[in-house]
Design an enzyme around this catalytic site. Structure first.
Site, mmCIF file in Angstrom:
data_model
loop_
_atom_site.group_PDB
_atom_site.id
_atom_site.type_symbol
_atom_site.label_atom_id
_atom_site.label_comp_id
_atom_site.label_asym_id
_atom_site.label_seq_id
_atom_site.Cartn_x
_atom_site.Cartn_y
_atom_site.Cartn_z
ATOM 1 N N SER A 190 4.469 32.325 53.529
ATOM 2 C CA SER A 190 3.261 31.522 53.710
ATOM 3 C C SER A 190 2.066 32.446 53.516
ATOM 4 C CB SER A 190 3.222 30.928 55.119
ATOM 5 O OG SER A 190 3.044 31.972 56.056
ATOM 6 N N LYS A 191 0.901 31.816 53.521
ATOM 7 C CA LYS A 191 -0.299 32.652 53.405
ATOM 8 C C LYS A 191 -0.431 33.543 54.635
ATOM 9 C CE LYS A 191 -1.538 29.024 50.589
ATOM 10 N NZ LYS A 191 -1.609 27.569 50.663
ATOM 11 N N GLN A 192 0.021 33.020 55.792
ATOM 12 C CA GLN A 192 -0.102 33.800 57.034
ATOM 13 C C GLN A 192 0.796 35.033 56.994
ATOM 14 O OE1 GLN A 192 0.428 30.358 57.106
ATOM 15 N NE2 GLN A 192 -1.760 30.043 57.403
#
Ligand code: GLU
Length: 297
Positions: free
Chosen positions: A242-244
């Site tokens: 994910s972007k996180q």
């Protein structure tokens, strides 16, 4: 009727229409590529149409720069989509109409619970009471749609039979946020119907949203959609990409390898090919959805 005209939904003949619906909050990573490729090949292998929709409602988190990056990545990876790119930020009237229809049916209520109150039980549920209020509050509030105890069952193409009881998955859920943005669950249902989408193929992280989306489809009188939830991709720490988790962007340096790796994640066996163009010609021919690994539910 104005509402039906805006929502479309007349497109339920037999042709397959799929879509990819990224949120432009950052670059596509290997996990998003699996969703893009799986949804595209599912439609293209049956001579269907494949649409691209930017889910850019959450404007503080979305950016035109991220959208430009995603479009560049998809082009380098050799994706082609039918029709213009659809943007949720340009479809607010349709969401207003849907909200009004739900309101008129008595399905909504204003919820004034603060984030802190809601967080106490670890869910996004209303802390109770709001649904009984007789008069609409004047201050800041979200709008929730009511759910009931009836289980919603659907056959997921890759994960098998599913049964979800919206009451047990967080209960009455938000369709208009307190900050004024329409929520994902409402927008996705309205947009899929307006585009005549016949199949939603996306990552398994959205499997547990599906019952809520079917609930909204039924309340709005929209046609059912076939669902298929694809395997997620994890990094070496076992975290979902994910972007996180700062997953690396795809398509920038070696698009062919990125595509071939996504095919492996989709359970497909394909002999090596020399170019992105050759990849697409062959991928459409060999696509076999019975080989897609089912995701743990
Ligand atoms: N916009 C969602 C995401 O990027 C996908 C929504 C969907 O495919 O229904 O995770």
């Amino acid at each position: 009727m104005r509402y039906t005209a805006r929502l479309g939904n007349m497109n339920s003949h037999l042709a397959v229409i799929g879509r990819f619906a990224p949120s432009p909050t950052g670059a596509l990573h290997a996990g998003s590529l699996v969703a893009a490729l799986g949804s595209c090949l599912s439609a293209r292998s049956r001579a269907g149409r494949w649409l691209l929709r930017m889910e850019d409602l959450d404007t503080p988190r979305c950016s035109p720069a991220a959208e430009a990056t995603i479009l560049r990545q998809l082009e380098r990876l050799g994706f082609t989509w039918d029709g213009p790119v659809i943007r949720q930020s340009e479809r607010l009237d349709a969401y207003h109409d849907a909200l009004q229809m739900l309101r008129n049916g008595g399905w909504t209520y204003a919820c004034t619970c603060s984030r802190r109150e809601r967080a106490q039980d670890g869910t996004d549920s209303c802390c109770g009471g709001c649904s009984e209020r007789a008069l609409a509050p004047s201050g800041r509030h979200s709008v929730r749609v009511r759910v009931d105890d009836r289980p919603i069952t659907f056959a997921d193409r890759y994960c098998g039979m599913q049964q979800q009881v919206p009451r047990q998955c967080g209960g009455d859920f938000v369709i208009l946020r307190a900050d004024g943005y329409f929520a994902y669950q409402l927008a996705v249902v309205v947009d899929d119907a307006a585009s005549g989408i016949t199949e939603v193929v996306r990552g398994a992280d959205l499997l547990d949203s599906t019952g809520r989306q079917i609930h909204l489809q039924r309340l709005l009188g929209l046609p059912p959609v076939r669902y298929g939830h694809l395997p997620l991709v994890y990094n070496t720490l076992g975290q979902k990409l994910s972007k996180q988790t700062r997953a690396a962007p795809v398509g920038e340096h070696d698009p062919l390898t990125d595509l071939q790796q996504a095919m492996v994640a989709l359970g497909q066996t394909m002999e090596p090919v020399g170019s992105v163009e050759a990849f697409w010609r062959r991928a459409v021919e060999i696509w076999d959805e019975s080989r897609i690994p089912s995701s743990p539910v």
